[in-house]
Motif scaffolding. Structure first.
Motif, PDB file in Angstrom:
ATOM      1  N   ALA A   1       0.827  -1.216   0.000  1.00 41.21           N
ATOM      2  CA  ALA A   1       0.000   0.000   0.000  1.00 41.21           C
ATOM      3  C   ALA A   1       0.855   1.258   0.000  1.00 41.21           C
ATOM      4  CB  ALA A   1      -0.947  -0.020   1.200  1.00 41.21           C
ATOM      5  N   GLU A   2       1.953   1.272   0.753  1.00 38.95           N
ATOM      6  CA  GLU A   2       2.806   2.465   0.810  1.00 38.95           C
ATOM      7  C   GLU A   2       3.471   2.734  -0.544  1.00 38.95           C
ATOM      8  OE1 GLU A   2       6.430   4.390   3.450  1.00 38.95           O
ATOM      9  OE2 GLU A   2       5.939   2.276   3.735  1.00 38.95           O
ATOM     10  N   LEU A   3       3.927   1.683  -1.216  1.00 37.27           N
ATOM     11  CA  LEU A   3       4.513   1.838  -2.552  1.00 37.27           C
ATOM     12  C   LEU A   3       3.460   2.339  -3.533  1.00 37.27           C
ATOM     13  CD1 LEU A   3       6.656   1.569  -4.747  1.00 37.27           C
ATOM     14  CD2 LEU A   3       6.154  -0.896  -4.827  1.00 37.27           C
ATOM     15  N   GLU A   4       2.289   1.753  -3.501  1.00 36.46           N
ATOM     16  CA  GLU A   4       1.205   2.180  -4.392  1.00 36.46           C
ATOM     17  C   GLU A   4       0.861   3.645  -4.154  1.00 36.46           C
ATOM     18  OE1 GLU A   4      -1.389   2.449  -7.346  1.00 36.46           O
ATOM     19  OE2 GLU A   4      -0.138   0.689  -7.013  1.00 36.46           O
ATOM     20  N   ALA A   5       0.816   4.069  -2.895  1.00 33.08           N
ATOM     21  CA  ALA A   5       0.510   5.471  -2.578  1.00 33.08           C
ATOM     22  C   ALA A   5       1.603   6.404  -3.113  1.00 33.08           C
ATOM     23  CB  ALA A   5       0.346   5.644  -1.067  1.00 33.08           C
ATOM     24  N   ASP A   6       2.857   6.017  -2.959  1.00 34.69           N
ATOM     25  CA  ASP A   6       3.954   6.844  -3.465  1.00 34.69           C
ATOM     26  C   ASP A   6       3.944   6.899  -4.994  1.00 34.69           C
ATOM     27  OD1 ASP A   6       4.733   7.440  -0.907  1.00 34.69           O
ATOM     28  OD2 ASP A   6       6.509   6.146  -0.921  1.00 34.69           O
ATOM     29  N   LEU A   7       3.695   5.764  -5.655  1.00 35.99           N
ATOM     30  CA  LEU A   7       3.593   5.762  -7.113  1.00 35.99           C
ATOM     31  C   LEU A   7       2.429   6.624  -7.581  1.00 35.99           C
ATOM     32  CD1 LEU A   7       4.305   1.997  -7.885  1.00 35.99           C
ATOM     33  CD2 LEU A   7       5.803   3.947  -8.406  1.00 35.99           C
ATOM     34  N   GLN A   8       1.315   6.522  -6.876  1.00 36.09           N
ATOM     35  CA  GLN A   8       0.140   7.316  -7.237  1.00 36.09           C
ATOM     36  C   GLN A   8       0.444   8.806  -7.133  1.00 36.09           C
ATOM     37  OE1 GLN A   8      -2.552   5.594  -8.396  1.00 36.09           O
ATOM     38  NE2 GLN A   8      -3.211   7.595  -9.060  1.00 36.09           N
ATOM     39  N   ARG A   9       1.049   9.215  -6.019  1.00 33.48           N
ATOM     40  CA  ARG A   9       1.323  10.631  -5.773  1.00 33.48           C
ATOM     41  C   ARG A   9       2.429  11.160  -6.684  1.00 33.48           C
ATOM     42  NH1 ARG A   9       2.758  10.046  -1.042  1.00 33.48           N
ATOM     43  NH2 ARG A   9       4.984  10.083  -1.333  1.00 33.48           N
ATOM     44  N   GLU A  10       3.522  10.431  -6.807  1.00 35.93           N
ATOM     45  CA  GLU A  10       4.707  10.945  -7.491  1.00 35.93           C
ATOM     46  C   GLU A  10       4.720  10.694  -8.997  1.00 35.93           C
ATOM     47  OE1 GLU A  10       6.530  12.942  -5.981  1.00 35.93           O
ATOM     48  OE2 GLU A  10       6.266  12.456  -3.866  1.00 35.93           O
ATOM     49  N   VAL A  11       4.086   9.613  -9.441  1.00 34.12           N
ATOM     50  CA  VAL A  11       4.135   9.267 -10.864  1.00 34.12           C
ATOM     51  C   VAL A  11       2.780   9.475 -11.533  1.00 34.12           C
ATOM     52  CG1 VAL A  11       4.631   7.441 -12.528  1.00 34.12           C
ATOM     53  CG2 VAL A  11       5.994   7.606 -10.437  1.00 34.12           C
ATOM     54  N   PHE A  12       1.773   8.759 -11.080  1.00 39.02           N
ATOM     55  CA  PHE A  12       0.490   8.779 -11.783  1.00 39.02           C
ATOM     56  C   PHE A  12      -0.236  10.121 -11.675  1.00 39.02           C
ATOM     57  CE2 PHE A  12       1.269   4.209 -10.928  1.00 39.02           C
ATOM     58  CZ  PHE A  12       1.460   3.834 -12.250  1.00 39.02           C
ATOM     59  N   ALA A  13      -0.111  10.822 -10.568  1.00 40.06           N
ATOM     60  CA  ALA A  13      -0.726  12.153 -10.454  1.00 40.06           C
ATOM     61  C   ALA A  13      -0.024  13.146 -11.385  1.00 40.06           C
ATOM     62  CB  ALA A  13      -0.675  12.646  -9.008  1.00 40.06           C
TER      63      ALA A  13
END
Length: 172
Positions: free
Chosen positions: A110-122
């Motif tokens: 979940a923490e990796l997914e949140a960081d990817l979501q915030r830093e890459v996908f957003a």
């Protein structure tokens, strides 16, 4: 007046931080370099050329970091990379490429997914333009450029923020 993009602090997401077993992640990471550009720099090709000419682009992504006079960019000889090699892609296509790269993981924490979501996908979602550097072929690979199993490179242009971002997602 200097129209070169100004380097801003970047982001590095090392999957090892989230997945302690190297067998689970293949030493994956995402590196994001962020540059600010002036309002006069409106043409995408000129922005891509400015990025390629910037010292932050001279990174082999193999542990040596940025070498201001370095001849390599990722697995490629720098001299062979031109703005015309970057293909425009949709945000959806960029997300698909990145998701296919991430998805072989047994489970994305979940923490990796949140960081990817915030830093890459957003960042992808906010971009006005997304460019992808496809495979350049064997002649472009530098002398030890095969250290990466996968090397995905995107350039995002966010005009409202005045930023151009280089996102590299790779495994080694």
């Amino acid at each position: 007046m200097d129209n070169r993009p100004a380097h801003e602090e970047g982001v590095f997401i090392n999957f090892r931080r989230y997945l302690p077993d190297p067998k689970e992640h293949g030493f994956r990471w995402v590196d994001i370099k962020q540059l600010r550009f002036s309002a006069e720099s409106v043409d995408d090709r000129r922005l891509l050329a400015a990025l390629i000419g910037h010292e932050q682009f001279r990174d082999d992504y193999a542990g040596g970091g940025v070498l201001p006079d370095g001849p390599r960019h990722g697995p490629y000889w720098l001299r062979l990379i031109t703005p015309d090699l970057y293909e425009p892609v949709s945000q959806e296509k960029a997300v698909q490429i990145l998701r296919e790269w991430v998805d072989p993981l047994p489970q994305v924490p979940a923490e990796l997914e949140a960081d990817l979501q915030r830093e890459v996908f957003a960042r992808l979602a906010a971009a006005d333009a997304v460019y992808y550097l496809g495979e350049l072929g064997d002649e472009a690979i530098h002398d030890w450029g095969r250290v990466h199993d996968y090397f995905h490179e995107f350039v995002l242009i966010d005009r409202s923020a005045g930023r151009i971002m280089l996102i590299v997602a790779a495994d080694d």
